[in-house]
Scaffold this motif. Structure first.
Motif, PDB file in Angstrom:
ATOM      1  N   LYS A 149      -1.046  13.007 -18.324  1.00  0.00           N
ATOM      2  CA  LYS A 149      -1.357  12.232 -19.509  1.00  0.00           C
ATOM      3  C   LYS A 149      -2.564  11.327 -19.257  1.00  0.00           C
ATOM      4  CE  LYS A 149       3.359  12.281 -21.297  1.00  0.00           C
ATOM      5  NZ  LYS A 149       4.515  11.469 -21.772  1.00  0.00           N
ATOM      6  N   LEU A 150      -3.367  11.152 -20.291  1.00  0.00           N
ATOM      7  CA  LEU A 150      -4.598  10.381 -20.171  1.00  0.00           C
ATOM      8  C   LEU A 150      -4.322   8.942 -19.754  1.00  0.00           C
ATOM      9  CD1 LEU A 150      -7.656  10.400 -20.509  1.00  0.00           C
ATOM     10  CD2 LEU A 150      -7.338   9.749 -22.920  1.00  0.00           C
ATOM     11  N   GLY A 151      -3.212   8.390 -20.256  1.00  0.00           N
ATOM     12  CA  GLY A 151      -2.881   7.009 -19.934  1.00  0.00           C
ATOM     13  C   GLY A 151      -2.633   6.778 -18.453  1.00  0.00           C
ATOM     14  N   LEU A 152      -2.349   7.857 -17.719  1.00  0.00           N
ATOM     15  CA  LEU A 152      -2.111   7.725 -16.285  1.00  0.00           C
ATOM     16  C   LEU A 152      -3.360   7.214 -15.567  1.00  0.00           C
ATOM     17  CD1 LEU A 152      -0.103   8.159 -13.983  1.00  0.00           C
ATOM     18  CD2 LEU A 152      -0.925  10.505 -13.801  1.00  0.00           C
ATOM     19  N   LEU A 153      -4.522   7.507 -16.151  1.00  0.00           N
ATOM     20  CA  LEU A 153      -5.775   7.033 -15.566  1.00  0.00           C
ATOM     21  C   LEU A 153      -5.787   5.510 -15.483  1.00  0.00           C
ATOM     22  CD1 LEU A 153      -8.635   7.582 -14.515  1.00  0.00           C
ATOM     23  CD2 LEU A 153      -9.432   7.557 -16.895  1.00  0.00           C
ATOM     24  N   ILE A 193       0.829  -1.211   0.000  1.00  0.00           N
ATOM     25  CA  ILE A 193       0.000   0.000   0.000  1.00  0.00           C
ATOM     26  C   ILE A 193       0.859   1.255   0.000  1.00  0.00           C
ATOM     27  CG2 ILE A 193      -1.695   1.330   1.328  1.00  0.00           C
ATOM     28  CD1 ILE A 193      -2.910  -1.321   2.245  1.00  0.00           C
ATOM     29  N   ILE A 194       1.953   1.265   0.769  1.00  0.00           N
ATOM     30  CA  ILE A 194       2.803   2.449   0.792  1.00  0.00           C
ATOM     31  C   ILE A 194       3.407   2.706  -0.581  1.00  0.00           C
ATOM     32  CG2 ILE A 194       4.969   1.296   1.391  1.00  0.00           C
ATOM     33  CD1 ILE A 194       3.761   4.644   2.827  1.00  0.00           C
ATOM     34  N   SER A 195       3.571   1.648  -1.372  1.00  0.00           N
ATOM     35  CA  SER A 195       4.166   1.809  -2.695  1.00  0.00           C
ATOM     36  C   SER A 195       3.235   2.493  -3.686  1.00  0.00           C
ATOM     37  CB  SER A 195       4.598   0.450  -3.246  1.00  0.00           C
ATOM     38  OG  SER A 195       3.476  -0.385  -3.464  1.00  0.00           O
ATOM     39  N   LEU A 196       1.991   2.720  -3.303  1.00  0.00           N
ATOM     40  CA  LEU A 196       1.075   3.456  -4.170  1.00  0.00           C
ATOM     41  C   LEU A 196       1.545   4.892  -4.393  1.00  0.00           C
ATOM     42  CD1 LEU A 196      -2.371   2.212  -2.798  1.00  0.00           C
ATOM     43  CD2 LEU A 196      -1.392   1.709  -5.034  1.00  0.00           C
ATOM     44  N   PHE A 197       2.476   5.339  -3.565  1.00  0.00           N
ATOM     45  CA  PHE A 197       2.995   6.691  -3.741  1.00  0.00           C
ATOM     46  C   PHE A 197       3.564   6.882  -5.140  1.00  0.00           C
ATOM     47  CE2 PHE A 197       7.037   4.643  -2.936  1.00  0.00           C
ATOM     48  CZ  PHE A 197       7.942   5.405  -3.652  1.00  0.00           C
ATOM     49  N   ALA A 242       1.128  -1.196 -11.875  1.00  0.00           N
ATOM     50  CA  ALA A 242       0.607   0.174 -11.987  1.00  0.00           C
ATOM     51  C   ALA A 242       1.721   1.196 -11.817  1.00  0.00           C
ATOM     52  CB  ALA A 242      -0.485   0.401 -10.945  1.00  0.00           C
ATOM     53  N   MET A 243       2.653   0.928 -10.908  1.00  0.00           N
ATOM     54  CA  MET A 243       3.777   1.835 -10.702  1.00  0.00           C
ATOM     55  C   MET A 243       4.652   1.907 -11.959  1.00  0.00           C
ATOM     56  SD  MET A 243       5.038   1.233  -6.798  1.00  0.00           S
ATOM     57  CE  MET A 243       5.029  -0.551  -6.848  1.00  0.00           C
ATOM     58  N   LEU A 244       4.935   0.753 -12.526  1.00  0.00           N
ATOM     59  CA  LEU A 244       5.761   0.728 -13.728  1.00  0.00           C
ATOM     60  C   LEU A 244       5.048   1.394 -14.906  1.00  0.00           C
ATOM     61  CD1 LEU A 244       7.161  -2.912 -13.415  1.00  0.00           C
ATOM     62  CD2 LEU A 244       8.330  -0.772 -12.895  1.00  0.00           C
ATOM     63  N   VAL A 257      -6.339   3.256 -12.124  1.00  0.00           N
ATOM     64  CA  VAL A 257      -7.373   2.221 -12.028  1.00  0.00           C
ATOM     65  C   VAL A 257      -6.755   0.884 -11.643  1.00  0.00           C
ATOM     66  CG1 VAL A 257      -9.070   0.878 -13.333  1.00  0.00           C
ATOM     67  CG2 VAL A 257      -8.933   3.359 -13.647  1.00  0.00           C
ATOM     68  N   LEU A 258      -5.613   0.546 -12.250  1.00  0.00           N
ATOM     69  CA  LEU A 258      -4.936  -0.712 -11.944  1.00  0.00           C
ATOM     70  C   LEU A 258      -4.458  -0.751 -10.507  1.00  0.00           C
ATOM     71  CD1 LEU A 258      -3.958  -3.419 -13.058  1.00  0.00           C
ATOM     72  CD2 LEU A 258      -1.848  -2.282 -13.793  1.00  0.00           C
ATOM     73  N   SER A 259      -3.978   0.374 -10.017  1.00  0.00           N
ATOM     74  CA  SER A 259      -3.514   0.429  -8.620  1.00  0.00           C
ATOM     75  C   SER A 259      -4.679   0.291  -7.650  1.00  0.00           C
ATOM     76  CB  SER A 259      -2.760   1.737  -8.363  1.00  0.00           C
ATOM     77  OG  SER A 259      -3.622   2.852  -8.458  1.00  0.00           O
ATOM     78  N   VAL A 260      -5.816   0.886  -7.997  1.00  0.00           N
ATOM     79  CA  VAL A 260      -7.016   0.758  -7.150  1.00  0.00           C
ATOM     80  C   VAL A 260      -7.484  -0.695  -7.132  1.00  0.00           C
ATOM     81  CG1 VAL A 260      -9.444   1.402  -6.900  1.00  0.00           C
ATOM     82  CG2 VAL A 260      -7.738   3.147  -7.475  1.00  0.00           C
ATOM     83  N   LEU A 261      -7.461  -1.329  -8.306  1.00  0.00           N
ATOM     84  CA  LEU A 261      -7.842  -2.740  -8.385  1.00  0.00           C
ATOM     85  C   LEU A 261      -6.898  -3.590  -7.539  1.00  0.00           C
ATOM     86  CD1 LEU A 261      -9.401  -5.132  -9.615  1.00  0.00           C
ATOM     87  CD2 LEU A 261      -7.819  -5.050 -11.565  1.00  0.00           C
TER      88      LEU A 261
END
Length: 315
Positions: free
Chosen positions: A148-152, A127-131, A307-309, A156-160
């Motif tokens: 950038k739009l792709g960041l969305l 969870i801390i890595s969501l930063f 998601a981070m990558l 979403v992937l990080s929330v999932l």
């Protein structure tokens, strides 16, 4: 004969001097290279990955703020002999920057340590890595750039991934510890972006800045701890060994490297390198604490790392 001997000696001395200069030059190039920054930050990620296990063990018997006070006070004392001259020469801007970063660090470690005490070490690490996903978002706000739009997709992937990581049976169960660590992630992302902004183009001594901010954490946690827990408790040999490790390696060494290397790269690149931290945390939690990760939780953790990558690729 004496003349020849003196000439040979002089030439040998001159050659040694040239070799020394070459060695110093190569050393400087290596130290200033991006590869050195990358490897150093990856090592920091490894060390920080072990801190969740260490902190969880300590706070089971010692109050959180008391633990933070001792950890950061010890680190500050160790740093002072190395950075005292730089601190004396530090200007007002350095002190102000150190104060701001110190308050951020106090918030980060308070939220993170209370969070680790109320959730698993593996969950805290992921969870801390969501930063890392938050960094590009905050970066776009601070520098007034359109995200950038792709960041969305990365968001979403990080929330999932977070949802899968906190799933218990068929329901999502987010406990207090998870929320506190999420707050720490937000603070860490903000601090990383502000570090670049507040130090960009400035001649700031990394040692002085690191010591100042660590001192702020020690004073802040110490003042609050004094009112909450006036007496020291649970200070066993195990506590001092773990706290010593955290003070020297996870705090003094890690933050000095981070403050030095982050200015040689971008916040998003740092985020990618630090994305290995939750993997190290999960491995340590399983090996050292005997925690169990279900298949669903492992998939959730992998989603967060992906998601981070992804966020780095499109930032």
């Amino acid at each position: 004969m004496e003349y020849i001997f003196e000439r040979v000696s002089f030439e040998a001395l001159n050659q040694n001097h040239e070799n020394k200069n070459v060695f110093i030059s190569v050393g400087k190039r290596i130290w200033n290279s991006r590869w050195t920054a990358d490897i150093s930050l990856l090592l920091v990620a490894l060390i920080w990955g072990t801190t969740y296990v260490a902190s969880k063990d300590v706070v089971s018997s010692v109050p959180v703020l008391q633990f933070l006070f001792i950890r950061f006070a010890l680190t500050t004392v160790l740093m002072l002999p190395l950075t005292f001259g730089a601190i004396r020469r530090a200007d007002r801007s350095t002190w102000l920057t150190g104060l701001v970063f110190g308050l951020f660090l106090l918030a980060i470690f308070t939220l993170e340590t209370y969070g680790v005490a109320n959730t698993s070490a593996a969950n805290a690490g992921f969870i801390i890595s969501l930063f890392a996903v938050m960094v590009p978002l905050i970066d776009s706000i601070v520098y007034r750039r359109r995200a950038k739009l792709g960041l969305l997709g990365a968001v979403v992937l990080s929330v999932l991934g977070t949802a899968l990581l906190t799933m218990r049976g068929a329901q999502i169960h987010v406990n207090l510890g998870d929320l506190l660590v999420l707050g720490a992630a937000l603070c860490r992302a903000s601090q990383m972006t502000l570090t670049k902004k507040m130090t960009d183009g400035k001649q700031v001594d990394s040692g002085a800045l690191t010591t100042i901010q660590l001192g702020v954490v020690a004073i802040g946690s110490g003042v609050v701890s004094m009112f909450q827990h006036p007496s020291l408790t649970g200070l066993t040999l195990s506590f001092w060994l773990i706290t010593g490790y955290l003070a020297v390696f996870a705090t003094m060494f890690a933050f000095f490297i981070q403050m030095t290397m982050i200015r040689r790269t971008s916040p998003a690149r740092v985020a990618v390198l630090m994305s290995s931290e939750p993997v190290f945390a999960a491995v340590c939690s399983v090996l050292l604490l005997g925690e169990h990760l279900s298949v669903v939780e492992m998939v959730g953790g992998l989603c967060i790392v992906a998601a981070m990558l992804w966020g780095r690729r499109i930032s």
